[in-house]
Design an enzyme around this catalytic site. Structure first.
Site, short mmCIF file in Angstrom:
data_model
loop_
_atom_site.label_atom_id
_atom_site.label_comp_id
_atom_site.label_asym_id
_atom_site.label_seq_id
_atom_site.Cartn_x
_atom_site.Cartn_y
_atom_site.Cartn_z
N ASP A 24 -20.01 53.66 -34.66
CA ASP A 24 -20.68 52.37 -34.55
C ASP A 24 -20.82 51.65 -35.88
OD1 ASP A 24 -20.83 53.01 -31.93
OD2 ASP A 24 -22.97 53.50 -31.92
N GLU A 27 -21.64 64.61 -30.32
CA GLU A 27 -22.17 65.29 -31.53
C GLU A 27 -22.90 66.59 -31.15
OE1 GLU A 27 -22.60 61.97 -30.82
OE2 GLU A 27 -20.87 61.49 -32.06
N ASP A 45 -17.14 60.30 -26.19
CA ASP A 45 -18.19 59.69 -27.00
C ASP A 45 -19.43 60.60 -26.92
OD1 ASP A 45 -19.63 57.77 -28.43
OD2 ASP A 45 -20.10 56.58 -26.64
O1 MIG Z 1 -24.04 53.34 -28.30
O2 MIG Z 1 -20.72 53.96 -24.50
O3 MIG Z 1 -19.93 54.67 -30.38
O4 MIG Z 1 -18.28 52.93 -29.00
O5 MIG Z 1 -19.35 51.64 -26.76
C1 MIG Z 1 -24.13 54.09 -27.21
C2 MIG Z 1 -21.39 52.98 -25.21
C3 MIG Z 1 -22.93 54.88 -26.73
C4 MIG Z 1 -21.48 54.65 -28.58
C5 MIG Z 1 -20.06 54.45 -29.00
C6 MIG Z 1 -19.61 53.10 -28.60
C7 MIG Z 1 -19.75 52.93 -27.11
C8 MIG Z 1 -21.21 53.15 -26.71
N1 MIG Z 1 -21.64 54.47 -27.15
#
Ligand code: MIG
Length: 791
Positions: free
Chosen positions: A482, A408, A405
């Site tokens: 998200d 980017e 995650d």
């Molecule tokens: O929003 O790790 O897209 O699936 O649960 C902050 C916490 C960071 C973004 C991800 C989401 C995940 C969340 N992360």
């Protein structure tokens, strides 16, 4: 929130137009082994055939040929026979199928069909442009009837005509909509379709790029820097373009079967007990489940590759116990490494010089979950190897897959990412973050994938990634980030996943039920039904919204959601078959209607239904409180999966879908594989059913079966089972089925196999591979079906 101030007239003064330069005349043209090199007044134009259908075109204003280093392209140019013709005005390069015509004064590139001479893709005057600041652009003539698909992960509708799309990997928590331009994944690629004719362009430039389709007569793609570097894929039809893209950027390997099951996630299941409670509830309630996710709370202060000892005192035991019960654990791993002088990973990263730095040699630090953090430079092989080996701390305790995650990379600052002047090693082709931002996620996923390949004892890795670039399918499944619990977002997952599939990424899906915002009973039901047909199938929701496990909305909803999940498991052999096809051939599992019906103009208009493989129309229910919807069935006959009613296509129909149904239609004279529903893919598959939908006596139906152990990396080594069969029903009511085993390297574990024949004809007797078989007729409502046990 923005107000009308955003469009205050004072903000819209005359804009300074960037001054574009052009290559000018071709001064000299030289043939090369697979193309030609044109020295222009201002820069070098290079045409290279990779095969008879794929040609790479580069323009570099600095007068040196653009190198072949690429993050996405894995194809090497093959020897391609080219005929060169040259006269005063132009150079013509002919492969067996296409002609590249380079006009000399001024330099300009058109692509023609070799045999007919018809122009396939033309440039206007000054098609190639660049600026002194280093921007590059390419303009192509277009026509209003040209449709544009692909572009990786984009919000909005299927056809991107009329839009301007920017590629810059971005963490977007704000609701995704038509206007959300850059998302997490950048795939600078498009598929152009005009009538039944198609071609593709992969603009392999890792800088911020944009594709502008707002002008009816022009398509323009541009980048902030780097060379103009693109690949033309000649098609000539859509499937051929997708195959050509697959040759260029690679295929998604066949994933472990468990990753195709149902996944349950939450930001976060915070303790061992909570995870156990979830697993227990699924099992007590008889809801199939393959995977539970551990989001950021399992770590010690969000330090990657650590485990919080209070919340998860014995993670190894937990993982082991769940594995015994058929449930796997996937853990999140973010790129940011907490700056903490007493934390092993940070200390190692600093002492071994593995983090991104600026030109003065200072390690870049930015705030993410753990606070001030450093970021490994995944563009370096040395760093990927180190990071890859770190996965072992998780696989050693039994973790089955890794969820990347925030890659980017997302940084909690104003620019939302790393400073643009941070440097990357880029495997010996150093560049700034401005150049390499878009590949950071790809290279992180690659590090995870390669690490898992080494630490999983020959089992298939599963990596889920949020960010990516062209080629990401080689390493990871992609989820669309998200989203929200909006009906609009349920609708949007169809075009998003379809365009991802057309961009080379078959293994994708959206958070079921929606990540942010509170979901509701009906939305969860309809969403689960739709997502049962997306390759990646995970229910996930965020910390501040209501929980959305299948049982959260009362008994009736639980029953409906469970049924949708069971449907997924029943169809698993069909999905596996399609994933195998995608791994081999690049054709996605979820297909837009036009992919299978290119001659049907209506098929191009549709973004709210799709094909699962080549023969099943899936038309999810996409609105609240609705039990009917229109959908389109292409010409031919179709069978309603639920009622087994025969319907003639070539028209829109109104489907009736009470809450327990998602409209599904199987094409006549095609097949569908089903198996018994299991609590998880770890339980043995006991019975395989091949459904045959036979329209008439004298028609024949072909089917294919593919199976393997579902987890070994090397299918060739561990072997697989593959068979092809044909069934023919004759006028006298006799069904003859011949099945050829193409590979018996693996022995399927089904203890029973049967054929289920759906037809309006009378079947009186049957044989399978020459053996006489008993036919059992049964009546379901208005439909008759025939069951034939094979063993
Ligand atoms: O929003 O790790 O897209 O699936 O649960 C902050 C916490 C960071 C973004 C991800 C989401 C995940 C969340 N992360």
């Amino acid at each position: 929130m923005e107000t009308s101030l955003s469009i205050h007239p004072d903000r819209f003064g005359a804009k300074e137009e960037a001054k574009y330069l052009t290559p000018g005349r071709v001064l000299r043209a030289e043939a090369t082994s697979n193309g030609a090199l044109m020295v222009c007044e201002r820069g070098l134009l290079h045409v290279q055939f990779y095969d008879a259908f794929i040609v790479r075109i580069t323009f570099d204003r600095l007068g040196k040929p653009a190198g072949s280093f690429s993050h996405s392209v894995i194809l090497k140019p093959a020897f391609t026979e080219i005929q060169v013709e040259q006269n005063e005005q132009e150079v013509l390069l002919h492969s067996e199928h296409i002609t590249v015509r380079i006009s000399l004064n001024p330099a300009r590139v058109d692509i023609l069909d070799r045999s007919t001479g018809a122009v396939r893709l033309a440039e206007p005057e000054n098609g190639i442009q660049f600026t002194a600041r280093g921007e590059v652009a390419c303009r192509k003539l277009s026509s209003p009837e040209e449709r544009y698909y692909g572009f990786g992960e984009k919000a909005g509708f299927l056809n991107k005509r009329g839009e301007r799309l920017v590629m810059w990997n971005t963490d977007v928590y704000a609701p995704h909509n038509q206007e959300t331009d850059s998302l997490y994944v950048s795939i600078p690629y498009y598929l152009s379709v005009r009538g039944a004719e198609a071609h593709g362009i992969l603009f392999d430039n890792t800088y911020k790029t944009a594709f502008d389709m707002r002008e009816p007569s022009e398509m323009r793609f541009e980048a902030e820097g780097g060379a103009l570097n693109y690949y033309y894929m000649a098609g000539p039809d859509t499937k051929s373009v997708i195959r050509q893209l697959g040759k260029l950027t690679g295929h998604a390997p066949l994933p472990p079967k468990w990753s195709l099951g149902y996944h349950q996630s939450r930001y976060s299941y915070e303790t061992e007990q909570e995870v156990l409670d979830i697993a227990n509830t699924f099992q007590e309630k008889g809801i199939p489940l393959d995977t539970i996710y551990l989001d950021i709370h399992y770590m010690d202060g969000y330090r990657v590759f650590t485990v919080d000892q209070e919340r998860f005192p014995d993670i190894g035991k937990l993982v082991h116990e769940l594995k015994e019960r058929g449930i796997r654990i996937v853990t999140i791993v973010d790129p940011g490494v907490k700056a903490d002088a007493e934390y092993e990973i940070y200390k190692e990263g600093m002492s071994l010089d593995l983090f991104c730095k600026d030109i003065e040699g200072r390690v870049y630090h930015g705030p993410v979950w753990p606070g001030r953090s450093a970021f490994p430079d995944f563009t370096s092989g040395r760093v990927r190897k180190w990071w890859g080996e770190k996965q072992q701390s998780l696989t050693d305790v039994g973790v089955a897959g890794i969820w990347n995650d925030m890659n980017e990379p997302s940084v909690f600052n104003e620019s939302k990412t790393m400073d643009l002047d941070v440097l990357h090693d880029n495997d010996g082709h150093p560049g700034t973050h401005r150049e390499l931002h878009n590949v950071y996620g790809l290279q992180m996923a690659r590090a995870s994938y390669e690490g898992l390949r080494n630490s999983l004892d020959g089992k298939r890795p599963f990596v889920l990634t949020r960010a990516g670039y062209a080629g990401i399918q080689r390493y990871a499944a992609v989820w669309t980030g998200d989203n929200r619990s909006f009906w609009e977002h349920l609708q949007m997952l169809i075009p998003m996943c379809l365009n991802l599939g057309l961009s080379g990424v078959p293994f994708c899906g959206a958070d079921v039920g929606g990540f942010a915002h509170d979901t509701g009973a009906d939305l969860l039901v309809r969403w689960t039904q739709a997502a049962a047909f997306t390759p990646y199938f995970r229910n996930h929701s965020e910390i501040k919204c209501g929980r959305q496990e299948p049982w959260m909305f009362g008994e009736e909803t639980e029953k409906l959601v469970t049924e949708a999940i069971r449907l997924r498991y029943r169809w698993l052999p069909q999905l596996y078959l399609l994933m195998e096809e995608a791994a081999r051939d690049g054709i996605p599992v979820m297909r837009p209607m036009f992919l299978e019906f290119p001659d049907d103009p209506e098929a191009y208009r549709i973004a709210d239904q799709f094909l699962f493989g080549s023969n099943v129309v899936v038309a999810p229910m996409l609105r609240p409180d609705t039990t009917r919807r229109a959908l389109y069935l292409p010409a031919g006959e179709w069978v309603d999966y639920w009622t087994q009613e025969w319907i003639s296509g070539g028209r829109y129909i109104l489907a009736h879908a009470p809450m327990d149904r998602i409209p599904l239609y199987v094409k006549a004279d095609s097949a569908l594989l089903e198996e018994n529903v299991r609590m998880s893919t770890s339980a043995p598959s006991e019975q395989l059913t091949v459904h045959l939908y036979i329209s008439n006596a004298a028609s024949s139906v072909a089917y294919r079966i593919y199976e393997d152990d579902g987890e070994s990396l090397d299918r060739e080594g561990s072997g697989y089972f593959e068979a092809e069969g044909t069934a023919i029903l004759d006028k006298g009511g006799r069904l003859t089925v011949e099945e050829n085993v193409l590979s018996s390297g693996w022995t399927p574990v089904w203890s029973k196999r049967q054929l289920m024949i759906h037809t309006r004809e009378e079947i009186t007797s049957a044989s399978w591979n020459g053996q006489e078989k008993q036919v059992v007729k049964s009546i379901h409502g208005n439909a008759i079906q025939y069951q034939i046990s094979l063993f």
